[in-house]
Scaffold this motif. Sequence first.
Motif, PDB file in Angstrom:
ATOM      1  N   PRO A  70      17.834  18.863 117.458  1.00  0.00           N
ATOM      2  CA  PRO A  70      18.488  19.993 118.133  1.00  0.00           C
ATOM      3  C   PRO A  70      19.083  20.978 117.118  1.00  0.00           C
ATOM      4  CG  PRO A  70      19.982  18.129 118.031  1.00  0.00           C
ATOM      5  CD  PRO A  70      18.706  17.683 117.371  1.00  0.00           C
ATOM      6  N   GLY A  71      19.349  22.189 117.566  1.00  0.00           N
ATOM      7  CA  GLY A  71      20.095  23.168 116.774  1.00  0.00           C
ATOM      8  C   GLY A  71      19.449  23.578 115.472  1.00  0.00           C
ATOM      9  N   LEU A  72      18.137  23.824 115.484  1.00  0.00           N
ATOM     10  CA  LEU A  72      17.437  24.167 114.248  1.00  0.00           C
ATOM     11  C   LEU A  72      17.478  25.674 113.993  1.00  0.00           C
ATOM     12  CD1 LEU A  72      14.317  21.850 114.659  1.00  0.00           C
ATOM     13  CD2 LEU A  72      16.305  21.462 113.192  1.00  0.00           C
ATOM     14  N   GLN A  73      17.563  26.017 112.709  1.00  0.00           N
ATOM     15  CA  GLN A  73      17.570  27.425 112.293  1.00  0.00           C
ATOM     16  C   GLN A  73      16.184  27.736 111.705  1.00  0.00           C
ATOM     17  OE1 GLN A  73      21.053  28.321 109.814  1.00  0.00           O
ATOM     18  NE2 GLN A  73      22.139  26.596 110.771  1.00  0.00           N
ATOM     19  N   TRP A  74      15.364  28.360 112.509  1.00  0.00           N
ATOM     20  CA  TRP A  74      13.963  28.506 112.148  1.00  0.00           C
ATOM     21  C   TRP A  74      13.722  29.485 111.008  1.00  0.00           C
ATOM     22  CZ3 TRP A  74      10.684  24.969 113.411  1.00  0.00           C
ATOM     23  CH2 TRP A  74      10.970  24.151 114.511  1.00  0.00           C
ATOM     24  N   ASP A  75      14.590  30.440 110.835  1.00  0.00           N
ATOM     25  CA  ASP A  75      14.410  31.359 109.718  1.00  0.00           C
ATOM     26  C   ASP A  75      14.502  30.623 108.381  1.00  0.00           C
ATOM     27  OD1 ASP A  75      17.100  30.856 110.281  1.00  0.00           O
ATOM     28  OD2 ASP A  75      17.748  32.711 109.301  1.00  0.00           O
ATOM     29  N   LYS A  76      15.311  29.585 108.349  1.00  0.00           N
ATOM     30  CA  LYS A  76      15.443  28.779 107.129  1.00  0.00           C
ATOM     31  C   LYS A  76      14.326  27.730 107.041  1.00  0.00           C
ATOM     32  CE  LYS A  76      20.466  29.303 106.798  1.00  0.00           C
ATOM     33  NZ  LYS A  76      21.781  28.601 106.776  1.00  0.00           N
ATOM     34  N   LEU A  77      13.989  27.137 108.187  1.00  0.00           N
ATOM     35  CA  LEU A  77      12.978  26.083 108.175  1.00  0.00           C
ATOM     36  C   LEU A  77      11.597  26.594 107.788  1.00  0.00           C
ATOM     37  CD1 LEU A  77      13.924  23.926 111.290  1.00  0.00           C
ATOM     38  CD2 LEU A  77      13.942  23.211 108.903  1.00  0.00           C
ATOM     39  N   LEU A  78      11.279  27.822 108.183  1.00  0.00           N
ATOM     40  CA  LEU A  78       9.958  28.363 107.854  1.00  0.00           C
ATOM     41  C   LEU A  78       9.741  28.479 106.345  1.00  0.00           C
ATOM     42  CD1 LEU A  78       9.452  31.074 110.628  1.00  0.00           C
ATOM     43  CD2 LEU A  78       8.166  28.936 110.328  1.00  0.00           C
ATOM     44  N   LYS A  79      10.822  28.519 105.599  1.00  0.00           N
ATOM     45  CA  LYS A  79      10.707  28.558 104.139  1.00  0.00           C
ATOM     46  C   LYS A  79      10.300  27.202 103.570  1.00  0.00           C
ATOM     47  CE  LYS A  79      14.208  32.205 103.760  1.00  0.00           C
ATOM     48  NZ  LYS A  79      15.562  32.573 103.256  1.00  0.00           N
ATOM     49  N   LEU A  80      10.414  26.157 104.412  1.00  0.00           N
ATOM     50  CA  LEU A  80      10.073  24.800 103.974  1.00  0.00           C
ATOM     51  C   LEU A  80       8.689  24.369 104.460  1.00  0.00           C
ATOM     52  CD1 LEU A  80      13.511  23.064 104.706  1.00  0.00           C
ATOM     53  CD2 LEU A  80      12.746  24.172 102.589  1.00  0.00           C
ATOM     54  N   GLN A  81       7.977  25.308 105.046  1.00  0.00           N
ATOM     55  CA  GLN A  81       6.654  25.039 105.582  1.00  0.00           C
ATOM     56  C   GLN A  81       5.676  24.669 104.465  1.00  0.00           C
ATOM     57  OE1 GLN A  81       5.210  28.496 107.616  1.00  0.00           O
ATOM     58  NE2 GLN A  81       4.136  27.308 109.175  1.00  0.00           N
ATOM     59  N   SER A  82       4.785  23.732 104.740  1.00  0.00           N
ATOM     60  CA  SER A  82       3.801  23.333 103.741  1.00  0.00           C
ATOM     61  C   SER A  82       2.754  24.422 103.557  1.00  0.00           C
ATOM     62  CB  SER A  82       3.101  22.038 104.170  1.00  0.00           C
ATOM     63  OG  SER A  82       4.019  20.963 104.247  1.00  0.00           O
ATOM     64  N   GLU A  83       2.048  24.330 102.444  1.00  0.00           N
ATOM     65  CA  GLU A  83       1.039  25.330 102.107  1.00  0.00           C
ATOM     66  C   GLU A  83      -0.059  25.428 103.167  1.00  0.00           C
ATOM     67  OE1 GLU A  83      -2.333  25.990  98.628  1.00  0.00           O
ATOM     68  OE2 GLU A  83      -0.621  24.687  98.225  1.00  0.00           O
ATOM     69  N   ASN A  84      -0.349  24.319 103.842  1.00  0.00           N
ATOM     70  CA  ASN A  84      -1.402  24.334 104.864  1.00  0.00           C
ATOM     71  C   ASN A  84      -0.917  24.845 106.218  1.00  0.00           C
ATOM     72  OD1 ASN A  84       0.146  22.172 105.685  1.00  0.00           O
ATOM     73  ND2 ASN A  84      -1.550  20.721 105.826  1.00  0.00           N
ATOM     74  N   GLY A  85       0.346  25.263 106.278  1.00  0.00           N
ATOM     75  CA  GLY A  85       0.890  25.826 107.512  1.00  0.00           C
ATOM     76  C   GLY A  85       1.632  24.839 108.379  1.00  0.00           C
ATOM     77  N   SER A  86       1.588  23.577 108.016  1.00  0.00           N
ATOM     78  CA  SER A  86       2.208  22.539 108.839  1.00  0.00           C
ATOM     79  C   SER A  86       3.645  22.267 108.416  1.00  0.00           C
ATOM     80  CB  SER A  86       1.413  21.240 108.725  1.00  0.00           C
ATOM     81  OG  SER A  86       1.661  20.623 107.452  1.00  0.00           O
ATOM     82  N   PHE A  87       4.305  21.442 109.211  1.00  0.00           N
ATOM     83  CA  PHE A  87       5.561  20.840 108.807  1.00  0.00           C
ATOM     84  C   PHE A  87       5.286  19.370 108.550  1.00  0.00           C
ATOM     85  CE2 PHE A  87       7.216  24.735 110.533  1.00  0.00           C
ATOM     86  CZ  PHE A  87       8.287  25.015 109.692  1.00  0.00           C
ATOM     87  N   LEU A  88       5.180  19.065 107.274  1.00  0.00           N
ATOM     88  CA  LEU A  88       4.898  17.719 106.770  1.00  0.00           C
ATOM     89  C   LEU A  88       3.655  17.120 107.424  1.00  0.00           C
ATOM     90  CD1 LEU A  88       6.539  16.498 104.496  1.00  0.00           C
ATOM     91  CD2 LEU A  88       7.557  14.930 106.132  1.00  0.00           C
ATOM     92  N   SER A  89       2.671  17.984 107.681  1.00  0.00           N
ATOM     93  CA  SER A  89       1.361  17.582 108.192  1.00  0.00           C
ATOM     94  C   SER A  89       1.421  16.866 109.537  1.00  0.00           C
ATOM     95  CB  SER A  89       0.638  16.685 107.170  1.00  0.00           C
ATOM     96  OG  SER A  89       0.363  17.425 106.001  1.00  0.00           O
ATOM     97  N   SER A  90       2.467  17.157 110.324  1.00  0.00           N
ATOM     98  CA  SER A  90       2.594  16.570 111.660  1.00  0.00           C
ATOM     99  C   SER A  90       2.176  17.587 112.714  1.00  0.00           C
ATOM    100  CB  SER A  90       4.038  16.143 111.918  1.00  0.00           C
ATOM    101  OG  SER A  90       4.260  15.943 113.299  1.00  0.00           O
TER     102      SER A  90
END
Length: 715
Positions: free
Chosen positions: A184-204
């Motif tokens: 809950p309560g995620l800040q997507w503007d910050k999380l998108l900076k942690l996105q993997s090179e292939n576009g995924s979030f930790l390949s999930s």
Amino acid sequence: MNYEIQMRVDAVKAMWESIEDGWLNISAYDTAWVALVEDINGSGSPQFPSCLQWIVENQLPDGSWGDRAVFLSYDRLLSTLACVVALRHWNVHPEKSKRGIEFFKENLERLAKEDPANMSVGFEMIFPSLIEMARDLNIEVPDPNTHPILKQIYAMKNEKLKRIPMEVVHKMPTSLLFSLEAMPGLQWDKLLKLQSENGSFLSSPASTAFALMQTKDKNCLRYLNDVVQKFSGAVPNFYSIEFFEQSWAIDRLTRLGISRYFGEKIKESMNFFYKNWKNTGLGWNRYTCDVPDLDDTIMAFRLLRLHGYDISCDVLKHFETDGEFFCMVGQSSEAVTAMFNLFRASQVSFPGEKIMEDAKRFSCEFLTEKRAANQLGDKWVIAKDIAGEIGFSLDLPWYGILPRIETRFYLDQYGGANDVWIAKVLYRLLRVNNEIYLELGKLDYNNCQALHRTEWAAVQEWYSESGLDQFGLDRDRLLVLFFLASSSVFEPERARERLAWVKTSALMEAITSTYNHQRLRSAFVHEFTNATATSLRSSKVNERSPGLVNTLMKTLHDISLSTSTAHYGTLQKMWKKWLLRWESEGDDCEGGAELLANMININAGYFLSRKLQLNPEYQRLVQLTNQLCHRLQSLQNSKEPASSNNSNKTGLSDPEIESKMQELVQLVLLNSSNGIDSNIKKTFLALTKTFYYAAYCDSKTIDTHIAKVLFERVN
């Protein structure tokens, strides 16, 4: 190679030709999350209709979704509820969602009976989130405020949320990126900076689908489009898995005794690992290395070392705190198999590697305690016989594990296609666990075993004709010598090496036990010297002359006829070198291992040039092997049980042996800068390991292994 073996070898090669970034089965749970994504252009229809259709077509007969063969409540309930949520969200197939929710309510109580060790990844976080989604859709699920099991799971989630530092979640890559759908309560503007090179979030796929729903990010969409297309309309639990899949597959092929058929592909994988190696560790693919894990790191590390790559063990420092090792930062409990893989890797150590010693101590203690408590259930995999695998490695150190012994036991332990892995839900690694590997392993083993038994009959005939029973060598001891040789050099095409090994060992033991005083030794050496001079002048061996000298001469003559590199005169010089040293030093002579290794290598077709024998690295290799084998032979002859049957031990309690074994392993495994053939070096290690094995194991254990390895056919 017979037809049945060739057919399966070809099938495995075809499987590996298409390996790409890995292959695993479809996840109903993740496919449901991807099915929930609405058209990013605003049409109100599914962005991935094929995923919704997959759910419709793959409901199980009992109304659930999940793994067909294994019923694990965590998997079935999570998958089923996710699929019901997807169907109700799009308001399609009400009869399927009704059957699904009926299954859910009827089986919810089964969670209380499951082994907590098999709880799926993030279940205590994901399950409550799905319950809330279901309630928002007016799906009839039990009230989490009153239902005892749901109350407990919600309490676990709340407790875990208190421990999660949200500022860290948004600041740096962590394993929590794998399950964003539960957060809950995620800040997507910050999380998108942690996105993997292939576009995924930790390949999930599930985590990335949730991110796409919240952000409409084009890179998330690109990743999901690629995976849905790759898997023909649905998605697996995570993707890609190239490091994970290839390292585990190679490990299985090796332990099953069939890796030699796939050397070229394995070499490609080793180069791939080395090219992508990071000193901070690896993830399960090249996009997850920002969140490295010990398991994938240590499996690749061990394989790279065993295949001659110079890899620093300092990578382990990233998975250690105050002497304790962990798989991932923030993990609440350690997986048994991760510690098992750490234990196996820690034994392939070089001199001065303290971190490897610490890793071996920690993992051994961890596994020993779990074994004593009968708590060897694992959080990552449900396999046929994890307890057997761990027991085998705890009871027999790597220095004493001979290839055929390991393979014979692993053929009973490997579950083939029945082994299933645990992440958010159950999944199957189709190129790691399958029936083709198992069938090929069994066929190959039985084929080799049949050949070895034929050779054993021939060796006994040679023994009888040579009259070696009159020279202190009984048939039981001859069987042990044959077992040691055939368990180390087992391949059908290496028959010459195998037979040279056992005959040389037998003759050396007969000579040293019969001529055990200075006067007798001198008389034997004198007789041998005269006989060799005569045979070299006449190019003949007196086949009717009795005695050990003539048996030795005839055996060398027969060996010389089998390969171009085993010239009769060369063999005689090798034996004379050892005999002269043995004459003067007696039981203190340390040159026997050199003679044995040379006999093996020459019969393998290698030319042992003078330049090679003057090479300082080669000379150190010979010296170490002679010293180690002589010391290990002394321990064996003392008949004091070296292992004392203590499962907490990781080797012989002799610091000098441990230190020299580490140096020998380093000399053998690291590629030589001066061009010494790696196979020549491996003979010295293989030979030394047989001496270690014989010194470590008591006679009862050896007899058990002989019966199982040589005479018990694999069914």
